[in-house]
Scaffold this motif. Structure first.
Motif, short mmCIF file in Angstrom:
data_model
loop_
_atom_site.label_atom_id
_atom_site.label_comp_id
_atom_site.label_asym_id
_atom_site.label_seq_id
_atom_site.Cartn_x
_atom_site.Cartn_y
_atom_site.Cartn_z
N GLY A 22 0.42 2.96 -16.65
CA GLY A 22 1.79 2.76 -17.06
C GLY A 22 2.82 3.03 -15.99
N ASN A 23 2.40 3.40 -14.77
CA ASN A 23 3.35 3.74 -13.73
C ASN A 23 3.43 2.65 -12.64
N LEU A 24 2.56 1.64 -12.66
CA LEU A 24 2.60 0.55 -11.68
C LEU A 24 3.46 -0.58 -12.22
N HIS A 25 4.51 -0.90 -11.47
CA HIS A 25 5.47 -1.94 -11.91
C HIS A 25 5.51 -3.13 -10.97
N LEU A 26 5.12 -2.96 -9.71
CA LEU A 26 5.22 -4.04 -8.71
C LEU A 26 4.16 -3.82 -7.63
N VAL A 27 3.50 -4.95 -7.20
CA VAL A 27 2.48 -4.88 -6.14
C VAL A 27 3.00 -5.68 -4.94
N LEU A 28 3.12 -5.01 -3.80
CA LEU A 28 3.56 -5.65 -2.56
C LEU A 28 2.34 -5.80 -1.64
N VAL A 29 2.05 -7.04 -1.22
CA VAL A 29 0.88 -7.31 -0.37
C VAL A 29 1.39 -7.76 1.00
N LEU A 30 1.05 -7.03 2.06
CA LEU A 30 1.48 -7.34 3.43
C LEU A 30 0.36 -8.10 4.13
N ARG A 31 0.65 -9.35 4.50
CA ARG A 31 -0.34 -10.21 5.16
C ARG A 31 -0.49 -9.82 6.62
N PRO A 32 -1.72 -9.99 7.15
CA PRO A 32 -1.95 -9.65 8.58
C PRO A 32 -1.12 -10.55 9.48
N THR A 33 -0.94 -10.08 10.72
CA THR A 33 -0.10 -10.82 11.67
C THR A 33 -0.89 -11.85 12.48
N SER A 34 -2.18 -11.62 12.76
CA SER A 34 -2.97 -12.55 13.59
C SER A 34 -3.36 -13.78 12.76
N PHE A 35 -3.55 -14.92 13.45
CA PHE A 35 -3.83 -16.18 12.78
C PHE A 35 -5.16 -16.14 12.06
N LEU A 36 -6.18 -15.63 12.74
CA LEU A 36 -7.51 -15.62 12.15
C LEU A 36 -7.55 -14.76 10.90
N GLN A 37 -6.98 -13.55 10.97
CA GLN A 37 -6.99 -12.66 9.80
C GLN A 37 -6.17 -13.23 8.64
N ARG A 38 -5.04 -13.89 8.99
CA ARG A 38 -4.22 -14.45 7.92
C ARG A 38 -4.94 -15.60 7.23
N THR A 39 -5.63 -16.47 8.06
CA THR A 39 -6.36 -17.59 7.47
C THR A 39 -7.48 -17.08 6.57
N PHE A 40 -8.21 -16.13 7.06
CA PHE A 40 -9.32 -15.56 6.27
C PHE A 40 -8.80 -14.92 4.98
N THR A 41 -7.64 -14.30 5.05
CA THR A 41 -7.06 -13.63 3.87
C THR A 41 -6.61 -14.66 2.84
N ASP A 42 -5.99 -15.77 3.32
CA ASP A 42 -5.53 -16.77 2.36
C ASP A 42 -6.70 -17.40 1.62
N ILE A 43 -7.78 -17.72 2.40
CA ILE A 43 -8.95 -18.34 1.75
C ILE A 43 -9.56 -17.38 0.73
#
Length: 848
Positions: A22-43
């Motif tokens: 009951g205490n979680l109201h919002l989730v903020l997800v910070l995407r990686p800065t490198s291209f490879l990590q960001r692509t892998f994260t999106d997939i």
């Protein structure tokens, strides 16, 4: 907020959701800065999108700057673009330290509470060394706990200082120049420190009061120990001086008693010095606000009273013995005078007085002797006996009468000689031959006295003179029975003669005062309010006079030649003596009137007419003095009537007069009770009464710290009746007659049907318990002495035994009544067995 790693992010979300429901109201997800990590994260996020479908909004952030739109930089660490100086390992260290500190504070509070409970509930010993040992142990434990509190306080202060560091050196003004204080933890530690401080303050206050109580408790025990020691020594000295109260005996014994009294006086001086020191100590304790102030003041007053009693008793004994010695010396000198007179007469032989000149010379010798012996020749036995009346024993009075007879004989001899010598000088014819008491004649004189010639070779010191008295006096010629008869007759004669004087004094008062109050000629001298107070002022004195004048005095006179009738004389009229109780009960009211009008002209005129040296108040006291005098005279008469006819009845008469005095005294106390709702006469006969120290008892365990109030006794006057025990408080009044006529306030009532006693109480053999209703009410009672305690226990046991016997008889009567009401249809065998059972029980009870 979470890193953009789907598998790990999913697990973290679930753990956080479970930990903070009951205490979680919002989730903020910070995407990686490198291209490879960001692509892998999106997939991976597309394939695991259903797993991230929570009932919460999820925001994908592309950079740290986007994070600042949601969270202030002061709440973010430097790697996330914030200014919050945070070290996770340091936080864990502080968190553990705070939790340990809180646990330590809690344990310390429990230890202090346990220590305080132990101090309150621990039983205190009854000896001073054990009390000192306990106080020392507790003081040591207090200091140990105090050091532990100081250690905990120091730890908390260090922890509090580390939670809020001072500003860093330099001139930077941004938020990065400071470490953010851990506000929540700092407040927690600060509250704990405040709690420790309050706990320490309360503990110090509690210990200060407890230590004061313990020290006062120890002081009280020392004071009580000194008091008990002095009490024993004073009572011992009082007992020793009371043994010197008998002034009978010869001059040697009296001198020996005076020496012993001087020795006691020296001992008493040293003892009184100790007593003054103990009283001073008690005053110091009282000045320091000791909790047992009432008990200490009571002890000081008791010591002061006993000291005064001791001093007065020794002083009284010294006066008594010195005056007795003076009387012995006077009698001794009188006997010497008689011996010298006998010697002078014996030496005046007939052949020496043939001429006028010889006769004149003999007359001159007689005249010189009479002048030198004038105090003894003119000896007045009545005035001397009046002067020494209080100190004279029957034996000494016999000696006075003997010397008086001898002096009269000597005086008569000298008068005869003088007359003979005068005739010799006038006639000048023949010599006159005198019959003088020579050695043989003197030894055969009326009283059997030895002459001076017979004793001239004996020594003249006190011992020999006393031996001369005991061996040559009239008592030496009598056997022991005859001597007792003389003493008994002397006491009986004193009883009869003083009775006549008493009756005459009553008649004088009634005629010269009471009757004059009805004389119209005396009305101008009387205040108007005094005229109607005759019955109160004189009480039933007229009734007492009629009884003594018409009945009792005649009966006593009939006993003059029959001492064995004295006992029956008193016993036959013992009920008549109850009139003295009425007189004594009225005495306080009478004295109030006398004090109010004693200076009026009426009383002064009556006293002048009667030629009385003493005022009316002295004569109003005569009946009280007379009823007291009877038992003294009966006691003295009983002393010389052992194993004689009528001695048993005389002893019964003596006991009857003692009971009468006790009854009168008890009635005086009873009428002084105020505040009792009801009729005291309905409680039956008063058995005994007296003053006690009373505590409200505790049924469980000995003295504890919380029961210190037990050391403050209540001063109560107890009245034991046949049906109840009455507790009263004696009123403290400033009247002059407050000691003679006390006043009491009713406080408590115990029905004897529900009373029980415990005869022995720990720590003092003068104490006993009176409890009521199955020990629902317990009173610890301390008597003034063990003898008083045993007397009260005896009377209470007697009443309880009588009550038990009455209950048993009542039960038997009920059984008889029930058996008498049994129906005729009952089986005869059952009825017979019932009666047999009843008689078996009755027989068993009577045999027990």
């Amino acid at each position: 907020m979470a890193e953009a790693n789907p598998p790990r992010g999913k697990m973290r979300f679930r753990r956080n959701a479970a930990s903070f429901p009951g205490n979680l109201h919002l989730v903020l997800v910070l995407r990686p800065t490198s291209f490879l990590q960001r692509t892998f994260t999106d997939i991976g996020f597309r394939f695991s999108q259903e797993d991230f479908m929570l009932k919460l909004p999820v925001v994908m952030l592309s950079s740290v700057s986007d994070l600042l739109t949601y969270i202030e930089d002061k709440q973010l660490t430097p790697e996330l673009g914030g200014t919050l100086q945070y070290c996770h390992s340091e936080w864990i260290v502080f968190r553990n330290a705070i939790e340990n500190f809180a646990l330590t504070v809690k344990e310390m509070a429990q230890v202090l509470q346990s220590f305080g409970t132990e101090l309150a509930e621990t039983e205190l010993p009854d000896d001073i060394p054990s009390i000192e040992e306990i106080l020392e142990i507790r003081t040591e434990r207090y200091h140990l706990l105090k050091n532990e509190i100081m250690t905990v306080t120091k730890q908390g202060k260090i922890l509090l200082a580390n939670l809020q560091l001072p500003a860093a050196e330099g001139a930077m003004s941004s938020s990065l120049e400071h470490r953010h204080p851990m506000c929540g933890d700092w407040q927690t530690v600060n509250k704990l420190l405040i709690q420790v401080y309050d706990m320490e303050t309360a503990f110090d206050g509690f210990w200060e009061k407890h230590q004061l109580k313990m020290e006062q408790y120890l002081q009280l025990w020392r004071f009580e120990q000194d008091f008990q020691k002095l009490l024993v020594e004073i009572e011992h000295l009082l007992k020793q001086q009371s043994e010197l109260g008998d002034v009978t005996g010869n001059i040697i014994q009296v001198k020996h008693k005076i020496k012993k009294l001087e020795s006691l006086d020296e001992k008493s001086e040293a003892l009184l010095t100790k007593t003054r020191c103990v009283i001073l100590h008690g005053h110091q304790l009282a000045a320091n606000h000791h909790y047992a102030l009432d008990l200490i003041c009571q002890r000081c007053n008791e010591l002061r009273y006993l000291s005064d009693v001791l001093v007065n008793e020794i002083k009284s004994k010294r006066i008594q013995l010195n005056r007795t010695l003076k009387m012995h010396k006077l009698l001794q000198q009188a006997r010497q005078c008689c011996d010298e007179g006998e010697c002078l007469l014996a030496n005046q032989e007939t052949e020496r007085f043939q001429t006028k000149e010889d006769a004149l010379k003999a007359l001159e010798d007689i005249k010189n002797f009479i002048e030198s012996s004038l105090p003894f020749i003119n000896y007045d036995a009545e005035s001397l006996e009046y002067e020494f009346d209080v100190f004279l024993s029957p034996e000494l009075k016999i000696q006075m009468q003997t010397v008086q007879l001898k002096l009269e004989n000597i005086r008569s001899m000298f008068e005869n000689h003088q007359m003979g010598f005068v005739k010799q000088t006038q006639k000048h014819v023949r010599s006159i031959q005198f019959i003088v008491p020579g050695p043989e004649n003197a030894s055969r004189s009326k009283h059997g006295k030895k002459t001076w010639r017979q004793n001239q070779n004996s020594t003249k010191d006190d011992e020999t003179l006393d031996c001369q008295k005991s061996s040559c006096g009239p008592s030496s010629s009598l056997d022991s029975d005859n001597g007792l008869d003389i003493l008994k007759n002397h006491v009986l004669n004193e009883l009869i003669q003083t009775e006549k004087v008493y009756v005459q004094e009553l008649f004088t008062v009634l005629l010269g005062y009471r009757a004059e109050m009805d004389n119209p000629d005396m009305f101008p001298l009387m205040p108007p309010l005094l005229r109607n107070t005759k019955d109160i002022l004189f009480g039933n004195m007229a009734e007492i006079y009629e009884f003594h004048n018409n009945i009792f005095m005649n009966s006593l006179e009939n006993c003059f030649d029959a001492p064995e009738k004295v006992g029956p004389c008193f016993l036959e009229r013992k009920d008549d003596f109850q009139m003295y109780a009425k007189y004594c009960q009225n005495k306080p009211r009478s004295e109030v009137i006398w004090k109010k009008y004693s200076e009026c002209a009426f009383f002064q005129e009556c006293q002048r007419k009667l030629n009385h040296r003493l005022g009316l108040d002295s004569y109003l006291l005569k009946p009280v003095q007379r009823i007291t005098k009877y038992q003294l005279l009966l006691k003295e008469l009983l002393k010389y009537s052992q194993d004689c006819e009528g001695s048993a009845q005389l002893k019964e008469a003596f006991d009857t007069m003692l009971d009468l005095l006790k009854s009168v005294n008890d009635s005086m106390h009873q009428i002084a009770i105020n505040g009792y709702i009801g009729n005291l006469n309905e409680l039956g006969k008063m058995i005994i009464q007296g003053g006690f120290s009373v505590w409200t008892g505790h049924r469980k365990g000995p003295t504890k710290m919380k029961d210190f109030a037990r050391f403050k006794p209540m001063q109560r006057h107890l009245f034991l009746y046949e049906k109840a025990i009455i507790f009263c408080k004696r009123r403290v009044e400033s009247r002059e007659d407050a000691d003679r006529y006390p006043s009491y306030s009713f406080k408590h009532f115990l029905n004897m049907d529900e009373v029980g006693i415990t005869e022995y109480v720990k720590s003092d053999n003068r104490k006993f318990e009176i409890w009521h209703g199955g020990k629902e009410e317990v009173y610890i009672v301390q008597a003034k002495s063990v003898d008083v305690k045993m007397l009260w226990l005896k009377e209470i046991r007697s009443l309880l035994l009588k009550q038990q016997e009455l209950i048993t008889v009542k039960k038997r009567k009920q059984q008889v009544t029930e058996l008498g009401n049994i129906s005729p249809q009952h089986n005869d065998e059952d009825g017979c067995s019932t009666w047999i059972s009843y008689f078996d029980e009755a027989t068993l009870s009577s045999s027990m």
